[in-house]
Motif scaffolding. Structure first.
Motif, mmCIF file in Angstrom:
data_model
loop_
_atom_site.group_PDB
_atom_site.id
_atom_site.type_symbol
_atom_site.label_atom_id
_atom_site.label_comp_id
_atom_site.label_asym_id
_atom_site.label_seq_id
_atom_site.Cartn_x
_atom_site.Cartn_y
_atom_site.Cartn_z
ATOM 1 N N THR A 121 -17.986 -57.129 -30.792
ATOM 2 C CA THR A 121 -17.986 -55.347 -31.256
ATOM 3 C C THR A 121 -16.918 -54.598 -32.614
ATOM 4 O OG1 THR A 121 -19.270 -54.702 -29.542
ATOM 5 C CG2 THR A 121 -17.841 -53.041 -30.711
ATOM 6 N N ALA A 122 -17.649 -54.210 -33.395
ATOM 7 C CA ALA A 122 -16.486 -53.351 -34.730
ATOM 8 C C ALA A 122 -17.061 -52.400 -34.528
ATOM 9 C CB ALA A 122 -16.512 -54.444 -35.539
ATOM 10 N N GLY A 123 -16.006 -50.930 -33.997
ATOM 11 C CA GLY A 123 -16.267 -50.729 -34.459
ATOM 12 C C GLY A 123 -15.633 -49.264 -35.789
ATOM 13 N N GLY A 333 -14.997 -50.669 -25.919
ATOM 14 C CA GLY A 333 -15.261 -52.486 -26.368
ATOM 15 C C GLY A 333 -14.955 -52.398 -27.776
ATOM 16 N N TYR A 334 -14.875 -51.441 -28.608
ATOM 17 C CA TYR A 334 -14.499 -51.626 -29.710
ATOM 18 C C TYR A 334 -12.927 -52.874 -30.061
ATOM 19 C CZ TYR A 334 -17.637 -47.813 -30.995
ATOM 20 O OH TYR A 334 -18.881 -46.952 -31.020
ATOM 21 N N VAL A 335 -13.096 -53.565 -29.703
ATOM 22 C CA VAL A 335 -11.972 -54.999 -30.390
ATOM 23 C C VAL A 335 -11.555 -54.543 -31.849
ATOM 24 C CG1 VAL A 335 -12.048 -57.241 -30.091
ATOM 25 C CG2 VAL A 335 -13.299 -56.005 -28.661
ATOM 26 N N ASN A 336 -12.452 -55.284 -32.425
ATOM 27 C CA ASN A 336 -12.270 -54.349 -34.120
ATOM 28 C C ASN A 336 -12.484 -53.162 -33.964
ATOM 29 O OD1 ASN A 336 -11.610 -54.309 -36.797
ATOM 30 N ND2 ASN A 336 -12.896 -56.125 -37.021
ATOM 31 N N ALA A 337 -11.463 -52.523 -33.951
ATOM 32 C CA ALA A 337 -11.473 -50.721 -34.706
ATOM 33 C C ALA A 337 -11.332 -50.375 -36.461
ATOM 34 C CB ALA A 337 -10.752 -49.661 -34.032
#
Length: 563
Positions: A121-123, A333-337
């Motif tokens: 997940t990327a936000g 759960g934004y592993v990549n923000a």
């Protein structure tokens, strides 16, 4: 192509490990395979020998010779040479480029997409404008940056969540409420009783009138109805925020931008997230009290000085809810923000990152990834355009879209690297000429479609691209070789755009690819009597059209068949 070459080199390394030329327990370094600047030096160059020379206890050039000797045979490679201190230069066989054209046509809209993000997940948070007025041109640059970053991350296998953070609490919202109330009472910005920091744009009068009319506004499934009472400031505040949120959503929809999540700043307080964040920071020993205020030891995490979190009057400084908000991203759960912000926010980034590190919650160092963008200057007729009747003090995004069109506006705002200042020339954006980059690119797409129409008009059979792959060997001119090379670059450009959060790379690539196609069209007739040559040339053009279409889609632009 790069990945296939990497695998060949890895196989050669394993062979040298088996014969003890390299240590069996060697941790293979992350060697680089990159395109050469000149075709005289091959198509790709690898630095593997230089990185492996020390563990192999060999000179780089000697090791390069052994690696080349151990390379397995592959139809992709025409020949391999060693250059300089030990670079391994790969010259691809013509069939490698022909196979790439075949892959373009077989994959279609999926060409260039990958799974490097592995569904993590990327936000991507962007725009996040205060709901206090129409979106301005700067918001437009933010919007297209965030949207295109989300698109390239999605294209490389990330599970993307687009997020809009609404600052619906604080002084600016109070100014909005009292401005709307003043209008509802019949005042204008020129009257003596107008609020000192009130918003002066004509849109405030529209909000006030809608409130007094008892209009209903729907925003993200919630309906707010005007109470018609000019003295009920809380009702006015609630209605004005909803009204302007809806207006902003309409502007963004017209711009081709949408969101998966709308997060309200006020919820950080109502759900206790700010207090929770402060408690955690205190509990982990990263705060201290001095002068009646609560401080964060942000210097422990690279900030230039410690920062006040809670002032002596009990209120929080503005970066504390920012820390709480980004904490929720990690919890969600934004592993990549990724957060897209104007460059004027630069000063607050270090303290937010320091606060997140001080939570000791496993948040990676450097979280989140910030993309900062510079200002936009809009020109018309050689003069800067600053004002909008609707907004008063600034040019709105809607103004720009109405003048230049959605596609041109998006392209011009994404065409340069985010941290560079941008001049938006409305006259150029409106022009239908090769000087207009978005017209130039879209015309390349339409040009191929027109050639297909011309085939039919002449009574010639349609091109069977699959069958014509075998005839691509007849394409050996310089213009054709340039197109072959440019097409094969596309997946690498998409990967780079995603990895570096730089979607302008797609825009730059499309200009180069369109230029190569236009040059090819002008220098070589595509519809010739020789059927095999005709089909081969049009097959190459069809592959180019497909890649242009795919690239335009990553920028949120249309791919017209006619222009």
């Amino acid at each position: 192509m790069k990945e296939q070459l990497r695998e060949l080199l890895l196989q050669a390394i394993r062979t040298l490990q088996q014969d003890a030329t390299l240590p069996a327990d060697l941790e293979v370094p992350n060697f680089v395979i990159e395109r050469t600047r000149s075709r005289d030096h091959g198509d790709f160059a690898a630095n593997a020998a230089m990185l492996l020379a020390k563990p192999a206890r060999a000179k780089p050039r000697e090791l390069a010779e052994k690696l080349v000797a151990a390379l397995p045979a592959n139809a992709l490679v025409g020949k391999v040479e060693i250059a300089g201190p030990g670079f391994i230069n790969f010259f691809l066989a013509p069939g490698a480029y022909h196979a790439e054209v075949e892959r373009v046509l077989a994959d279609g809209n999926a060409y260039g997409r990958s799974n490097s993000g592995k569904g993590v997940t990327a936000g991507v948070e962007f725009v996040s404008a205060n709901p206090t007025g129409p979106l301005h041109v700067g918001h437009g640059r933010n919007a297209v940056l965030g949207d295109c970053i989300a698109r390239v991350l999605d294209a490389t296998g990330w599970k993307v969540k687009r997020e809009f953070y609404y600052n619906d609490a604080g002084v600016q919202i109070q100014n909005l409420a009292v401005s709307t109330q003043a209008r509802a009472r019949g005042l204008t910005p020129n009257d003596a009783g107008w609020p000192e920091d009130g918003y002066r744009g004509d849109y405030i009068a529209d909000v006030a009138q809608a409130y007094l009319n008892g209009d209903s506004v729907e925003v993200e499934g919630h309906v707010v109805t005007g109470a018609k009472d000019a003295e009920d400031l809380e009702a006015i505040r609630h209605f004005a925020v909803a009204y302007l949120r809806r207006e902003q959503n309409l502007d963004l929809a017209a711009f081709g931008v949408g969101f998966d999540v709308y997060y309200l700043e006020s919820s950080l307080y109502s759900q206790g997230k700010v207090e929770e964040t402060v408690r955690e920071l205190v509990a982990h020993g990263h705060t201290y009290e001095e002068g009646g205020a609560l401080w964060l030891r942000s210097t422990d995490y690279g900030d230039d000085k410690d920062r006040v979190m809670r002032k002596s009057d009990g209120t929080y400084t503005y970066f504390v809810p920012d820390v709480a908000y980004h904490m929720t991203k990690w919890q969600r759960g934004y592993v990549n923000a990724v957060t897209v912000l104007g460059s004027d926010h630069h000063g607050s980034l270090a303290r937010v990152k320091a606060g997140l590190q001080a939570l000791d919650d496993g948040i990676p160092k450097g979280y989140p990834n910030y993309v900062l963008y510079q200002m936009v200057t809009v020109m018309r007729g050689g003069e800067e355009v600053k004002l909008s009747k609707r907004a008063g003090s600034y040019l709105t995004l809607r103004d720009l879209i109405e003048e230049a069109g959605r596609d041109a506006t998006r392209f011009f705002l994404i065409a340069r690297k985010a941290d560079s200042q941008l001049v938006f020339d409305i006259d150029l954006a409106r022009s239908q000429s090769n000087d207009n980059p978005v017209y130039y690119i879209q015309y390349a797409h339409a040009r191929v479609s027109r050639v297909l129409e011309e085939l039919a008009e002449r009574g010639l059979p349609p091109v069977d691209a699959k069958a014509s792959i075998a005839q691509l060997g007849r394409l050996d001119s310089e213009h054709e070789q340039v197109l072959f090379t440019e097409l094969s670059r596309y997946p690498e450009v998409v990967e780079a755009a995603a990895a570096n959060l730089e979607p302008h790379l797609i825009a730059q690539y499309l200009r180069e690819l369109a230029g190569a196609l236009h040059s090819y069209y002008h220098e070589h007739k595509w519809i010739v009597d020789d059927a095999e040559l005709r089909n081969a040339r049009i097959t190459l053009a069809l592959a180019t059209r497909q890649v242009i279409r795919n690239g335009l889609d990553l920028l949120g632009l249309s791919a017209p068949e006619k222009m």
